[in-house]
Design an enzyme around this catalytic site. Structure first.
Site, mmCIF file in Angstrom:
data_model
loop_
_atom_site.group_PDB
_atom_site.id
_atom_site.type_symbol
_atom_site.label_atom_id
_atom_site.label_comp_id
_atom_site.label_asym_id
_atom_site.label_seq_id
_atom_site.Cartn_x
_atom_site.Cartn_y
_atom_site.Cartn_z
ATOM 1 N N LYS A 15 0.838 -1.213 0.000
ATOM 2 C CA LYS A 15 0.000 0.000 0.000
ATOM 3 C C LYS A 15 0.875 1.266 0.000
ATOM 4 C CE LYS A 15 -2.052 -1.300 3.868
ATOM 5 N NZ LYS A 15 -1.453 -2.623 4.150
ATOM 6 N N ARG A 90 -10.613 -0.301 8.867
ATOM 7 C CA ARG A 90 -10.055 -1.634 9.139
ATOM 8 C C ARG A 90 -10.991 -2.558 9.899
ATOM 9 N NH1 ARG A 90 -3.771 -2.319 9.044
ATOM 10 N NH2 ARG A 90 -3.232 -0.236 8.392
ATOM 11 N N ARG A 131 11.991 -5.282 5.023
ATOM 12 C CA ARG A 131 11.574 -3.882 4.821
ATOM 13 C C ARG A 131 12.462 -2.928 5.614
ATOM 14 N NH1 ARG A 131 5.556 -1.795 5.641
ATOM 15 N NH2 ARG A 131 5.759 -2.741 7.696
ATOM 16 N N ARG A 163 10.885 -1.080 11.195
ATOM 17 C CA ARG A 163 9.725 -0.719 12.014
ATOM 18 C C ARG A 163 9.592 -1.666 13.209
ATOM 19 N NH1 ARG A 163 4.514 0.318 8.270
ATOM 20 N NH2 ARG A 163 3.509 -1.036 9.791
ATOM 21 N N ARG A 174 -0.709 -9.224 13.173
ATOM 22 C CA ARG A 174 -1.271 -8.282 12.192
ATOM 23 C C ARG A 174 -1.994 -9.039 11.071
ATOM 24 N NH1 ARG A 174 4.103 -5.401 10.890
ATOM 25 N NH2 ARG A 174 2.990 -4.297 9.247
#
Ligand code: AP5
Ligand code: MG
Ligand code: ZN
Length: 222
Positions: A15, A90, A131, A163, A174
């Site tokens: 995203k 969400r 990431r 992160r 998640r």
């Protein structure tokens, strides 16, 4: 006339990456709840502590906090703006909130679309392990989208970081939450006939081209 685009998809579906690429094609106002929450958590306040608690576990932050953020951001929207939401709504409560707010701020000729970027759980884990993020919002991957200089952001030259919620235990949580909340949100977009489904498992540039083609057909970008 306003345009509202809701980017929807599991963690690591791309995203953030795709929204960043889209910004090169047209000017959008981005409302990224995850990013706003990560900024808020740095402050010294009771709310910041509460946000941290949820972010670090990979859980959704309470709807009351999300509502405050959304309302604050919606107040800043101009008459002819194109707005992208990253990671909202969400869950069912947030869907209801969105419906209420759209009734108040949107008009008949506004364009409203949801882009669902689809990837499976295996791919999520593969991506999040590599990431690297930057404070400026840019996102990289050590293998699939490496910065020119290792550990340094191409756009602003700041040091990249991993992160806090990109560790395997939190990633699993998640994914679980996404799978639980996914159904009603998809049905809602489908019923409204505004859902655009994109195969997120292709190369970054191919995903981007697919999204651009859809938005071009809808006359949202040139
Ligand atoms: P948020 O920040 O929104 O995280 P997320 O939904 O888990 O999504 P990510 O940002 O992890 O992934 P992405 O889809 O943006 O992928 P990216 O482009 O980075 O939310 C974080 C937390 O905030 C939530 O867990 C929750 O606690 C809270 N929160 C947020 N919204 C909330 C809400 N509405 N209500 C309550 N709580 C909320 O790409 C991932 C990696 O893959 C990168 O390394 C990238 O380089 C790479 N990559 C991207 N595309 C490709 C590709 N096509 N091929 C190969 N690699 C790729
Ligand atoms: Mg993101
Ligand atoms: Zn940067």
């Amino acid at each position: 006339m306003k345009t509202f685009i809701f980017f929807f998809g599991p963690p690591a579906s791309g995203k953030g990456t795709q929204i960043e690429l889209l910004m090169k094609k047209a000017s959008f106002k981005i409302i990224s709840i995850g990013k706003l929450l990560r900024e808020e958590r740095k402050k010294r306040s009771e709310i910041a502590n509460l946000i941290k608690l949820h972010l670090d576990k990979g859980e959704l932050v309470p709807d009351e906090i999300v509502e405050l953020i959304i309302d604050k951001e919606l107040k800043k929207i101009g008459a002819n703006e194109k707005i992208i939401f990253d990671g909202f709504p969400r869950n069912q409560n947030q869907l209801t909130l969105l419906d209420n707010r759209l009734k108040k701020i949107s008009s008949k000729d506004d364009k409203i679309y949801a882009i669902y970027v689809r990837i499976d759980s295996q791919e999520i884990k593969r991506r999040l392990g590599g990431r690297r993020s930057c404070e400026c919002g840019s996102t990289y991957h050590i293998e699939f989208n490496a910065p020119k200089k290792t550990g340094v952001c191409d756009s602003c030259e700041k040091k990249l970081f991993t992160r806090a919620d990109d560790n395997s235990r939190v990633i699993s949580e998640r994914i679980k939450i996404f799978q639980t909340e996914f159904g009603p949100i998809m049905s809602y977009w489908k019923k409204k006939n505004i859902l655009i489904e994109i195969n997120g498992e292709q190369d970054i540039k191919v995903v981007s081209a697919d999204i651009e083609n859809e938005l071009r057909d809808l006359k949202i970008i040139k």
